[in-house]
Design a protein around this motif. Structure first.
Motif, PDB file in Angstrom:
ATOM      1  N   ILE A   1       0.551  -1.104  -0.017  1.00 28.60           N
ATOM      2  CA  ILE A   1       0.245  -0.167  -0.147  1.00 28.60           C
ATOM      3  C   ILE A   1       0.772   1.268   0.012  1.00 28.60           C
ATOM      4  CG2 ILE A   1      -2.012  -1.284   1.284  1.00 28.60           C
ATOM      5  CD1 ILE A   1      -1.304   0.454   3.833  1.00 28.60           C
ATOM      6  N   TYR A   2       1.925   1.284   0.448  1.00 30.96           N
ATOM      7  CA  TYR A   2       2.614   2.476   0.918  1.00 30.96           C
ATOM      8  C   TYR A   2       3.131   2.998  -0.355  1.00 30.96           C
ATOM      9  CZ  TYR A   2       4.807   6.506   3.098  1.00 30.96           C
ATOM     10  OH  TYR A   2       5.193   7.563   3.535  1.00 30.96           O
ATOM     11  N   PRO A   3       3.906   2.707  -1.261  1.00 30.80           N
ATOM     12  CA  PRO A   3       4.583   3.403  -2.456  1.00 30.80           C
ATOM     13  C   PRO A   3       3.421   4.001  -3.269  1.00 30.80           C
ATOM     14  CG  PRO A   3       5.714   1.217  -2.225  1.00 30.80           C
ATOM     15  CD  PRO A   3       4.376   1.139  -1.323  1.00 30.80           C
ATOM     16  N   LEU A   4       2.319   3.313  -3.509  1.00 27.51           N
ATOM     17  CA  LEU A   4       1.388   3.898  -4.297  1.00 27.51           C
ATOM     18  C   LEU A   4       0.517   5.196  -3.537  1.00 27.51           C
ATOM     19  CD1 LEU A   4       0.017   3.901  -7.031  1.00 27.51           C
ATOM     20  CD2 LEU A   4      -1.877   2.210  -6.039  1.00 27.51           C
ATOM     21  N   HIS A   5       0.487   4.927  -2.359  1.00 23.41           N
ATOM     22  CA  HIS A   5      -0.098   5.938  -1.481  1.00 23.41           C
ATOM     23  C   HIS A   5       0.872   7.239  -1.643  1.00 23.41           C
ATOM     24  CE1 HIS A   5      -1.070   8.268   1.998  1.00 23.41           C
ATOM     25  NE2 HIS A   5       0.241   8.170   2.399  1.00 23.41           N
ATOM     26  N   LEU A   6       2.062   7.162  -1.483  1.00 28.25           N
ATOM     27  CA  LEU A   6       2.858   8.176  -1.418  1.00 28.25           C
ATOM     28  C   LEU A   6       2.849   8.758  -2.880  1.00 28.25           C
ATOM     29  CD1 LEU A   6       4.842   9.742   0.349  1.00 28.25           C
ATOM     30  CD2 LEU A   6       6.809   8.353  -0.711  1.00 28.25           C
ATOM     31  N   LEU A   7       2.922   8.167  -3.766  1.00 31.12           N
ATOM     32  CA  LEU A   7       2.854   8.686  -5.079  1.00 31.12           C
ATOM     33  C   LEU A   7       1.529   9.353  -5.595  1.00 31.12           C
ATOM     34  CD1 LEU A   7       4.291   9.045  -7.890  1.00 31.12           C
ATOM     35  CD2 LEU A   7       3.042   6.621  -8.662  1.00 31.12           C
TER      36      LEU A   7
ATOM     37  N   VAL B   1       0.319  19.185   8.728  1.00 29.63           N
ATOM     38  CA  VAL B   1      -0.803  18.322   8.389  1.00 29.63           C
ATOM     39  C   VAL B   1      -0.575  17.391   7.323  1.00 29.63           C
ATOM     40  CG1 VAL B   1      -2.991  18.257   7.491  1.00 29.63           C
ATOM     41  CG2 VAL B   1      -2.387  19.985   9.259  1.00 29.63           C
ATOM     42  N   LEU B   2       0.230  17.745   6.268  1.00 29.99           N
ATOM     43  CA  LEU B   2       0.549  16.989   5.131  1.00 29.99           C
ATOM     44  C   LEU B   2       1.580  15.723   5.693  1.00 29.99           C
ATOM     45  CD1 LEU B   2       0.949  19.507   2.309  1.00 29.99           C
ATOM     46  CD2 LEU B   2      -0.576  17.459   2.353  1.00 29.99           C
ATOM     47  N   MET B   3       2.393  15.982   6.640  1.00 30.74           N
ATOM     48  CA  MET B   3       3.052  14.906   7.269  1.00 30.74           C
ATOM     49  C   MET B   3       2.419  13.772   7.841  1.00 30.74           C
ATOM     50  SD  MET B   3       6.183  15.657   6.274  1.00 30.74           S
ATOM     51  CE  MET B   3       6.935  14.045   7.113  1.00 30.74           C
ATOM     52  N   LEU B   4       1.302  14.030   8.475  1.00 31.45           N
ATOM     53  CA  LEU B   4       0.174  13.056   9.110  1.00 31.45           C
ATOM     54  C   LEU B   4      -0.039  12.185   7.939  1.00 31.45           C
ATOM     55  CD1 LEU B   4      -1.767  15.366  11.456  1.00 31.45           C
ATOM     56  CD2 LEU B   4       0.078  13.917  11.974  1.00 31.45           C
ATOM     57  N   SER B   5      -0.400  12.748   6.716  1.00 30.30           N
ATOM     58  CA  SER B   5      -0.838  12.141   5.735  1.00 30.30           C
ATOM     59  C   SER B   5       0.430  11.069   5.046  1.00 30.30           C
ATOM     60  CB  SER B   5      -1.279  12.625   4.502  1.00 30.30           C
ATOM     61  OG  SER B   5      -2.486  13.169   4.703  1.00 30.30           O
ATOM     62  N   VAL B   6       1.545  11.630   5.112  1.00 33.72           N
ATOM     63  CA  VAL B   6       3.006  10.853   4.803  1.00 33.72           C
ATOM     64  C   VAL B   6       2.898   9.617   5.753  1.00 33.72           C
ATOM     65  CG1 VAL B   6       5.568  11.101   4.519  1.00 33.72           C
ATOM     66  CG2 VAL B   6       3.994  13.035   3.657  1.00 33.72           C
ATOM     67  N   PHE B   7       2.746   9.784   6.928  1.00 30.19           N
ATOM     68  CA  PHE B   7       2.922   8.602   7.773  1.00 30.19           C
ATOM     69  C   PHE B   7       1.658   7.853   8.140  1.00 30.19           C
ATOM     70  CE2 PHE B   7       6.414  11.516   9.081  1.00 30.19           C
ATOM     71  CZ  PHE B   7       7.427  10.873   9.217  1.00 30.19           C
ATOM     72  N   VAL B   8       0.471   8.285   7.257  1.00 28.68           N
ATOM     73  CA  VAL B   8      -0.666   7.388   7.247  1.00 28.68           C
ATOM     74  C   VAL B   8      -1.381   7.453   8.752  1.00 28.68           C
ATOM     75  CG1 VAL B   8      -1.823   5.429   6.067  1.00 28.68           C
ATOM     76  CG2 VAL B   8       0.404   6.007   5.582  1.00 28.68           C
ATOM     77  N   ILE B   9      -1.246   8.533   9.482  1.00 30.17           N
ATOM     78  CA  ILE B   9      -1.922   8.587  10.662  1.00 30.17           C
ATOM     79  C   ILE B   9      -3.147   9.599  10.660  1.00 30.17           C
ATOM     80  CG2 ILE B   9      -0.034   7.667  11.707  1.00 30.17           C
ATOM     81  CD1 ILE B   9       0.894  10.467  12.717  1.00 30.17           C
ATOM     82  N   GLN B  10      -3.496  10.131   9.565  1.00 33.14           N
ATOM     83  CA  GLN B  10      -4.423  11.227   9.524  1.00 33.14           C
ATOM     84  C   GLN B  10      -5.859  10.887   9.889  1.00 33.14           C
ATOM     85  OE1 GLN B  10      -2.985   9.756   6.929  1.00 33.14           O
ATOM     86  NE2 GLN B  10      -4.300  10.056   5.135  1.00 33.14           N
ATOM     87  N   GLY B  11      -6.027   9.333   9.871  1.00 34.82           N
ATOM     88  CA  GLY B  11      -7.312   8.773  10.128  1.00 34.82           C
ATOM     89  C   GLY B  11      -7.795   8.876  11.583  1.00 34.82           C
ATOM     90  N   TRP B  12      -6.635   9.161  12.471  1.00 33.50           N
ATOM     91  CA  TRP B  12      -6.843   9.127  13.978  1.00 33.50           C
ATOM     92  C   TRP B  12      -7.359  10.245  14.342  1.00 33.50           C
ATOM     93  CZ3 TRP B  12      -6.983   4.765  16.411  1.00 33.50           C
ATOM     94  CH2 TRP B  12      -6.066   3.385  15.775  1.00 33.50           C
TER      95      TRP B  12
ATOM     96  N   GLU C   1       2.913   0.356  -9.247  1.00 36.58           N
ATOM     97  CA  GLU C   1       2.363  -0.660  -7.884  1.00 36.58           C
ATOM     98  C   GLU C   1       2.968  -1.935  -8.048  1.00 36.58           C
ATOM     99  OE1 GLU C   1      -1.918  -2.195  -6.026  1.00 36.58           O
ATOM    100  OE2 GLU C   1      -1.859  -0.810  -7.825  1.00 36.58           O
ATOM    101  N   ARG C   2       2.443  -2.554  -9.100  1.00 38.83           N
ATOM    102  CA  ARG C   2       2.876  -4.244  -9.240  1.00 38.83           C
ATOM    103  C   ARG C   2       4.405  -4.438  -9.060  1.00 38.83           C
ATOM    104  NH1 ARG C   2       0.128  -7.522 -13.545  1.00 38.83           N
ATOM    105  NH2 ARG C   2       1.562  -6.167 -14.982  1.00 38.83           N
ATOM    106  N   PRO C   3       5.311  -3.455 -10.041  1.00 39.44           N
ATOM    107  CA  PRO C   3       6.898  -3.629 -10.141  1.00 39.44           C
ATOM    108  C   PRO C   3       7.398  -3.079  -8.585  1.00 39.44           C
ATOM    109  CG  PRO C   3       5.947  -2.201 -11.616  1.00 39.44           C
ATOM    110  CD  PRO C   3       4.859  -2.680 -10.926  1.00 39.44           C
ATOM    111  N   VAL C   4       6.998  -2.247  -8.009  1.00 41.20           N
ATOM    112  CA  VAL C   4       7.445  -1.657  -6.873  1.00 41.20           C
ATOM    113  C   VAL C   4       7.322  -2.682  -5.834  1.00 41.20           C
ATOM    114  CG1 VAL C   4       7.339   0.076  -5.206  1.00 41.20           C
ATOM    115  CG2 VAL C   4       7.658   0.750  -7.651  1.00 41.20           C
ATOM    116  N   GLU C   5       5.942  -3.132  -5.421  1.00 40.70           N
ATOM    117  CA  GLU C   5       5.743  -4.332  -4.762  1.00 40.70           C
ATOM    118  C   GLU C   5       6.639  -5.453  -4.835  1.00 40.70           C
ATOM    119  OE1 GLU C   5       2.204  -6.871  -2.931  1.00 40.70           O
ATOM    120  OE2 GLU C   5       1.648  -5.455  -4.525  1.00 40.70           O
ATOM    121  N   SER C   6       6.764  -5.880  -6.178  1.00 39.90           N
ATOM    122  CA  SER C   6       7.497  -6.972  -6.204  1.00 39.90           C
ATOM    123  C   SER C   6       8.895  -6.868  -5.876  1.00 39.90           C
ATOM    124  CB  SER C   6       7.554  -7.433  -7.781  1.00 39.90           C
ATOM    125  OG  SER C   6       6.187  -7.751  -7.958  1.00 39.90           O
ATOM    126  N   ARG C   7       9.321  -5.691  -6.219  1.00 41.49           N
ATOM    127  CA  ARG C   7      10.994  -5.598  -5.770  1.00 41.49           C
ATOM    128  C   ARG C   7      11.035  -5.311  -4.457  1.00 41.49           C
ATOM    129  NH1 ARG C   7      12.510  -0.784 -10.502  1.00 41.49           N
ATOM    130  NH2 ARG C   7      12.326  -2.483 -12.244  1.00 41.49           N
TER     131      ARG C   7
END
Length: 367
Positions: free
Chosen positions: A85-91, A119-130, A347-353
């Motif tokens: 999930i994270y590489p695609l989230h960041l992109l 505020v954007l850093m909360l999204s970078v670390f995927v904690i904004q939903g708290w 998404e797929r190639p980055v996850e595979s690597r």
């Protein structure tokens, strides 16, 4: 197929992957009304589309438990989830920032927020939903608040699965029934005390029941349980419920129970389709085009809101008629094409690597 506890590996359920597409399309349909004016009947039909998120949460618990292997280290599980999930989230977060942020936002563009690195850093670390504050909850890429919940679910899965592994079929079904009962009790508390601290808990905590229900039912299916209700019957019940709470006065009072109803219906649809696929009866849902759309659905989900609000910034809200139809068609086509590109070439190639990197690292560590 009856898988002994802790042995074997569950078969891939292509029809379940295909279902992901319909859930993502429902979320798209719900959000596209922000840029296209739809006829009343169509607008009413797409209004429950936001519940596609509920479906995703239940499906996440189901898929992770259906496919889990005995002996997988926690660090391997967590790294695979990160790679997924994270590489695609960041992109997609980087792509969303120019659409949803400005140093001098126009108050007329309510979806554009003042640029804020904290505020954007909360999204970078995927904690904004708290946070429940919309400025934080929907920060960065607004669709990505659900990833906070998913990250929380992933964190709990190995521990919940450890307890679930100790149960057999009856225990798994009792756990599923208990999860539904617990969610119902929570809803009663929230309805009775809407301003209580409990009602204001962060979404990852309040939505955990959806994930756990998917887990328990997947484990029951791994013990040989099958849900014999036809998926079309489940869809008919869902249609009756959503039409009824709007059109039938006697049903209006149960609208507050929609989250729980949607959770149970999502779970029923998932296990119904999975049961039929195992029996060889859901071949069309596993057709390659639907499976491909399902595989692209994560990228589709993460980029669709950015396209919708970019279109609104450029063209405004389109009036009902051909203009709205063309806008919806264009946004849907663009979102599908870009989601295919993102999935296939990022998404797929980055996850595979990333997964291969961890596998090589672990292999070196045990030499």
């Amino acid at each position: 197929m009856n898988l002994p506890v802790g042995e074997g590996h569950a078969v891939r359920l292509n029809a379940i992957t295909g279902l992901r597409w319909w859930a993502a399309l429902g979320v798209f349909a719900y959000h596209v009304t922000n840029v296209a004016t739809l006829p009343g009947s169509i607008a009413a039909a797409v209004r429950p589309g936001y519940l596609g998120v509920t479906f995703f949460f239940v499906l996440s618990g189901f898929v992770l438990t259906w496919s889990m292997r005995a002996g997988t280290p926690k660090r391997t599980f967590y790294w695979r989830r990160f790679a997924r999930i994270y590489p695609l989230h960041l992109l997609t977060l980087l792509a969303a920032i120019p659409v949803f942020y400005s140093f001098h936002p126009d108050t007329a563009d309510w979806w554009v927020k003042p640029f804020s690195i904290p505020v954007l850093m909360l999204s970078v670390f995927v904690i904004q939903g708290w946070w429940r504050d919309p400025t934080i909850l929907f920060s960065g890429n607004p669709a990505a608040w659900t990833l906070t919940a998913e990250a929380f679910f992933y964190a709990t899965h190995p521990f919940l699965a450890s307890g679930l592994r100790r149960t057999r079929l009856r225990g798994a079904l009792i756990a599923a029934a208990g999860t539904i009962a617990f969610a119902a009790i929570c809803r009663i508390v929230i309805i009775g005390n809407p301003g209580s601290w409990f009602a204001g808990l962060p979404w990852p905590i309040l939505r955990l029941n959806e994930f756990v229900l998917g887990m328990t039912l997947a484990w029951a299916m791994r013990q040989g349980w099958r849900f014999r209700v036809h998926p079309l019957a489940i869809i008919a019940v869902a249609a009756f419920y959503f039409i009824g709470i709007v059109k039938i006065p006697a049903m209006a009072s149960i609208a507050a129970w929609t989250p729980e109803v949607a959770t149970v219906l999502s779970a029923a649809l998932i296990v119904g389709v999975a049961s039929r696929e195992i029996a060889g009866k859901s071949k069309w849902l596993g057709a390659r085009p639907l499976v491909a759309l399902g595989e692209w659905s994560f990228a589709f989900y993460l980029i669709h809101a950015t396209f919708i609000y970019l279109a609104r910034s450029l063209f405004g809200v389109q009036p009902a008629g051909l203009h709205s139809a063309a806008m919806v068609a264009g946004l849907l086509a663009a979102s599908i094409v870009v989601s295919w590109l993102l999935h296939s070439f990022f998404e797929r190639p980055v996850e595979s690597r990333l997964r291969a990197w961890q596998a090589a690292r672990m292999a070196r560590s045990i030499r």
